[in-house]
Design a protein around this motif. Structure first.
Motif, PDB file in Angstrom:
ATOM      1  N   THR A  22       0.849  -1.186   0.000  1.00 54.03           N
ATOM      2  CA  THR A  22       0.000   0.000   0.000  1.00 54.03           C
ATOM      3  C   THR A  22       0.885   1.237   0.000  1.00 54.03           C
ATOM      4  O   THR A  22       1.832   1.331   0.784  1.00 54.03           O
ATOM      5  N   PHE A  23       0.587   2.159  -0.894  1.00 57.54           N
ATOM      6  CA  PHE A  23       1.323   3.420  -0.993  1.00 57.54           C
ATOM      7  C   PHE A  23       0.387   4.524  -0.531  1.00 57.54           C
ATOM      8  O   PHE A  23      -0.588   4.836  -1.198  1.00 57.54           O
ATOM      9  N   VAL A  24       0.646   5.079   0.644  1.00 58.38           N
ATOM     10  CA  VAL A  24      -0.210   6.109   1.228  1.00 58.38           C
ATOM     11  C   VAL A  24       0.433   7.475   0.982  1.00 58.38           C
ATOM     12  O   VAL A  24       1.580   7.699   1.344  1.00 58.38           O
ATOM     13  N   VAL A  25      -0.336   8.351   0.372  1.00 56.15           N
ATOM     14  CA  VAL A  25       0.135   9.713   0.106  1.00 56.15           C
ATOM     15  C   VAL A  25      -0.612  10.643   1.054  1.00 56.15           C
ATOM     16  O   VAL A  25      -1.821  10.786   0.960  1.00 56.15           O
ATOM     17  N   ASP A  26       0.126  11.259   1.961  1.00 52.97           N
ATOM     18  CA  ASP A  26      -0.507  12.172   2.911  1.00 52.97           C
ATOM     19  C   ASP A  26       0.046  13.591   2.820  1.00 52.97           C
ATOM     20  O   ASP A  26      -0.208  14.423   3.680  1.00 52.97           O
TER      21      ASP A  26
END
Length: 53
Positions: A22-26
């Motif tokens: 999972t690649f989470v962009v915050d």
């Protein structure tokens, strides 16, 4: 004028792909794929507000 090519080769040998990540962009980010021979950007993506989905 431009062109793009996607090439895939498949084999009947047993292949198990790695588990998905999972690649989470915050926060805002820039992604650049660069041709190191020419120095030209092949692909450029900019996310300025990741909360917009």
């Amino acid at each position: 004028m431009g062109a793009a090519v996607t090439e895939m080769v498949f084999s009947r040998a047993a292949f198990r792909p790695p588990p998905a990540r999972t690649f989470v962009v915050d926060r805002p980010y820039v992604l650049r794929v660069l041709d190191t021979r020419t120095g030209w950007a092949v692909f450029l993506a900019v996310v300025t507000d990741p909360s917009l989905g």
